[in-house]
Structures are given as C-alpha cells and as structure tokens.
Design a protein around this motif. Sequence first.
Motif, PDB file in Angstrom:
ATOM      1  N   ARG A 222       9.165  50.586  72.309  1.00 27.82           N
ATOM      2  CA  ARG A 222       8.803  51.353  73.497  1.00 27.82           C
ATOM      3  C   ARG A 222       8.377  52.779  73.185  1.00 27.82           C
ATOM      4  N   GLU A 223       8.614  53.258  71.979  1.00 29.86           N
ATOM      5  CA  GLU A 223       8.210  54.618  71.631  1.00 29.86           C
ATOM      6  C   GLU A 223       6.844  54.617  70.964  1.00 29.86           C
ATOM      7  N   GLY A 224       6.241  55.813  70.869  1.00 30.00           N
ATOM      8  CA  GLY A 224       4.888  55.913  70.346  1.00 30.00           C
ATOM      9  C   GLY A 224       4.791  56.286  68.882  1.00 30.00           C
ATOM     10  N   ALA A 225       5.929  56.438  68.186  1.00 32.36           N
ATOM     11  CA  ALA A 225       5.897  56.852  66.789  1.00 32.36           C
ATOM     12  C   ALA A 225       5.222  55.792  65.920  1.00 32.36           C
ATOM     13  N   ASP A 226       4.423  56.242  64.937  1.00 33.54           N
ATOM     14  CA  ASP A 226       3.826  55.295  64.003  1.00 33.54           C
ATOM     15  C   ASP A 226       4.923  54.760  63.080  1.00 33.54           C
ATOM     16  N   PRO A 227       4.695  53.620  62.405  1.00 27.60           N
ATOM     17  CA  PRO A 227       5.747  53.015  61.593  1.00 27.60           C
ATOM     18  C   PRO A 227       6.360  53.949  60.549  1.00 27.60           C
ATOM     19  N   HIS A 228       5.544  54.740  59.861  1.00 27.78           N
ATOM     20  CA  HIS A 228       6.113  55.622  58.835  1.00 27.78           C
ATOM     21  C   HIS A 228       7.010  56.681  59.457  1.00 27.78           C
ATOM     22  N   SER A 229       6.602  57.244  60.577  1.00 24.47           N
ATOM     23  CA  SER A 229       7.439  58.244  61.247  1.00 24.47           C
ATOM     24  C   SER A 229       8.737  57.619  61.734  1.00 24.47           C
ATOM     25  N   TYR A 230       8.655  56.373  62.199  1.00 20.93           N
ATOM     26  CA  TYR A 230       9.871  55.705  62.663  1.00 20.93           C
ATOM     27  C   TYR A 230      10.790  55.407  61.483  1.00 20.93           C
ATOM     28  N   LEU A 231      10.221  55.080  60.329  1.00 20.62           N
ATOM     29  CA  LEU A 231      11.040  54.885  59.131  1.00 20.62           C
ATOM     30  C   LEU A 231      11.859  56.144  58.847  1.00 20.62           C
ATOM     31  N   GLU A 232      11.226  57.303  58.907  1.00 21.61           N
ATOM     32  CA  GLU A 232      11.934  58.557  58.654  1.00 21.61           C
ATOM     33  C   GLU A 232      13.038  58.779  59.674  1.00 21.61           C
ATOM     34  N   HIS A 233      12.771  58.423  60.935  1.00 27.59           N
ATOM     35  CA  HIS A 233      13.783  58.562  61.983  1.00 27.59           C
ATOM     36  C   HIS A 233      14.987  57.666  61.691  1.00 27.59           C
ATOM     37  N   VAL A 234      14.730  56.396  61.322  1.00 30.24           N
ATOM     38  CA  VAL A 234      15.828  55.472  61.055  1.00 30.24           C
ATOM     39  C   VAL A 234      16.600  55.902  59.812  1.00 30.24           C
ATOM     40  N   ARG A 235      15.909  56.407  58.808  1.00 30.03           N
ATOM     41  CA  ARG A 235      16.602  56.915  57.616  1.00 30.03           C
ATOM     42  C   ARG A 235      17.589  58.007  57.985  1.00 30.03           C
ATOM     43  N   ASP A 236      17.190  58.872  58.909  1.00 22.09           N
ATOM     44  CA  ASP A 236      18.037  60.013  59.282  1.00 22.09           C
ATOM     45  C   ASP A 236      19.217  59.613  60.156  1.00 22.09           C
ATOM     46  N   THR A 237      19.113  58.483  60.847  1.00 22.17           N
ATOM     47  CA  THR A 237      20.154  58.084  61.807  1.00 22.17           C
ATOM     48  C   THR A 237      20.883  56.808  61.414  1.00 22.17           C
ATOM     49  N   ALA A 238      20.628  56.277  60.226  1.00 31.75           N
ATOM     50  CA  ALA A 238      21.154  54.968  59.829  1.00 31.75           C
ATOM     51  C   ALA A 238      22.678  54.902  59.878  1.00 31.75           C
ATOM     52  N   ASN A 239      23.348  56.001  59.588  1.00 35.44           N
ATOM     53  CA  ASN A 239      24.812  55.990  59.562  1.00 35.44           C
ATOM     54  C   ASN A 239      25.429  55.843  60.950  1.00 35.44           C
ATOM     55  N   ALA A 240      24.621  55.978  61.989  1.00 38.15           N
ATOM     56  CA  ALA A 240      25.139  55.849  63.357  1.00 38.15           C
ATOM     57  C   ALA A 240      25.328  54.390  63.765  1.00 38.15           C
ATOM     58  N   TYR A 241      24.935  53.451  62.893  1.00 39.40           N
ATOM     59  CA  TYR A 241      24.966  52.033  63.232  1.00 39.40           C
ATOM     60  C   TYR A 241      25.814  51.258  62.235  1.00 39.40           C
ATOM     61  N   ASN A 242      26.394  50.153  62.697  1.00 33.17           N
ATOM     62  CA  ASN A 242      26.970  49.201  61.767  1.00 33.17           C
ATOM     63  C   ASN A 242      25.850  48.599  60.916  1.00 33.17           C
ATOM     64  N   GLY A 243      26.226  47.835  59.885  1.00 31.42           N
ATOM     65  CA  GLY A 243      25.243  47.362  58.917  1.00 31.42           C
ATOM     66  C   GLY A 243      24.101  46.564  59.523  1.00 31.42           C
ATOM     67  N   PHE A 244      22.863  46.885  59.114  1.00 27.61           N
ATOM     68  CA  PHE A 244      21.685  46.219  59.664  1.00 27.61           C
ATOM     69  C   PHE A 244      20.589  46.084  58.627  1.00 27.61           C
ATOM     70  N   ASN A 245      19.712  45.119  58.857  1.00 28.76           N
ATOM     71  CA  ASN A 245      18.387  45.021  58.242  1.00 28.76           C
ATOM     72  C   ASN A 245      17.378  45.143  59.372  1.00 28.76           C
ATOM     73  N   LEU A 246      16.361  45.955  59.188  1.00 26.56           N
ATOM     74  CA  LEU A 246      15.323  46.123  60.200  1.00 26.56           C
ATOM     75  C   LEU A 246      13.960  45.981  59.548  1.00 26.56           C
ATOM     76  N   ILE A 247      13.127  45.100  60.112  1.00 21.71           N
ATOM     77  CA  ILE A 247      11.719  45.054  59.726  1.00 21.71           C
ATOM     78  C   ILE A 247      10.907  45.478  60.938  1.00 21.71           C
ATOM     79  N   PHE A 248       9.870  46.266  60.709  1.00 24.37           N
ATOM     80  CA  PHE A 248       9.068  46.765  61.828  1.00 24.37           C
ATOM     81  C   PHE A 248       7.718  47.221  61.305  1.00 24.37           C
ATOM     82  N   GLY A 249       6.720  47.168  62.195  1.00 23.53           N
ATOM     83  CA  GLY A 249       5.409  47.621  61.776  1.00 23.53           C
ATOM     84  C   GLY A 249       4.334  47.279  62.779  1.00 23.53           C
ATOM     85  N   ASP A 250       3.093  47.370  62.290  1.00 25.91           N
ATOM     86  CA  ASP A 250       1.914  46.996  63.060  1.00 25.91           C
ATOM     87  C   ASP A 250       0.988  46.231  62.125  1.00 25.91           C
TER      88      ASP A 250
END
Length: 238
Positions: free
Chosen positions: A91-119
């Motif tokens: 639902r957000e407009g961030a491109d995949p690379h920018s979203y990768l950076e966001h998830v890297r910065d917030t990963a500790n806020a979640y229990n263990g996960f694997n995420l695949i995403f892109g266009d």
Amino acid sequence: MCLIVFAWKLVPGCPLILAANRDEFFIRPTQPADWWEDQPTVYAGRDLQAGGTWLGVNRAGRFAGLTNIRNGHAAKLDKRSRGELVADFLREGADPHSYLEHVRDTANAYNGFNLIFGDTDALYWISNGAELAFRLLEPGIYGLSNGSLDTPWPKVVRAKAQFASLLCQGAPDDAYFEMLTDTGRPADCRLPDTGVSLEWERLLSPICIESPDYGTRASTLLRVGGSGSTSLVERIVR
C-alpha cells in the motif's frame, strides 16, 4: 505462509511465477484473497486477528510474500505483526530498494521472518533469523519455508524439484495446485532439527500439512507479467 517456491526471470514474458501454501491454526480468523475495502489497490488475503497479510499484489504490479522463522522459541508478544511487512509494501509508494532499507532498520521490531518483495524490475529477500540477512535475487528458482532462503529441508527440496518440472512442461495451473496438495512425509532421518519436538517436525514436514488444529489453509498461484499484469489465484483448503 509456510512454503513458497518461485521462479524469478526465467520464463519469457513472465518475470515471476510463484506457488505457495499458507499454514496456520484453523481457529485464527482469515479473509480470503480479495480487493481490500480500506486499501482498494491491494489484492490479498487478510489476517483478521492482526490486520496484515502473508501474500499479495497491488495494481502497480508490486508483490510480496512472508514466512515465519521456526526456531523452537515462542513468539514474543511485544513484537509487531509480521503481516504488516507485506501489507505496508503493497500500500505504500516506496520503491523496493527504499523499502529494503526501511525493513533493515526496523527488523528487530518483529519476530523471526522471511520477506520477499519487489516489482517486475527487482526482487529482494530479507530475513531477521539468527542474524539479519538480505540480498537482491538473481534469476533462478528459489524455495522458502521457515528456515532461511533455500534451506534444504526435505519439503523445500521436493517442492522446488516438482515446481521446476512443471515449469519445463509449461504445465497448467491445476498441476501447480496438485503439487501443493502433496502430503508425503520424509523419513525421520531426513527431518531438520528446528528446536521443536520430533512429533512437530513430522507434522510440519510435508508440502501440505494436515492435522486437526493446524495445517495448510490456502494455496496460491501468482503470475506477474512483464508489463506488471498479475494473476493471483487462491484455493481455500480449510
């Protein structure tokens, strides 16, 4: 979502072909895949308990999928819902690379996960398992369960082999869904040790999981065309 196999940039005109099973407790309330009323550009199933999703697409041709990490430890209740990671990307407009950076910065806020995403241009994988790991995926066939990417658990190896065969045959959709119903269990000597009991390792070892309270609830086949056109077909198992 507990098993995802996918081909990235191997089939001409179809950058992504993905087949997946979602495994969950049957008591957890769920909405089947549909357009979201509050986010009409998002097409996905919905976890009605936490509000996120495990797999979906949007009208712009973006896609994302999620599996949990299994390590024998109970999920921490103070963590955020992992389903947010898929929903937020769709639902957000961030491109995949920018979203990768966001998830890297917030990963500790979640229990263990694997995420695949892109266009249609780029596909990323990121995980916060034993340690933070991520990569831009090259063309190939990949498998993802509740370990790391391509961890050679029997169900992942079996699903990737069958998936590759179906791709080579140009098989119809029904063949992929038939693959996702495979309930064959490997011998105990081939089971991984993920920190749960042997009984649970056996229960969780097939491509399609069956038990009275927990198991495969939905199977999904996703195709993303080169123009961003998408086809997501979900079949409810239980």
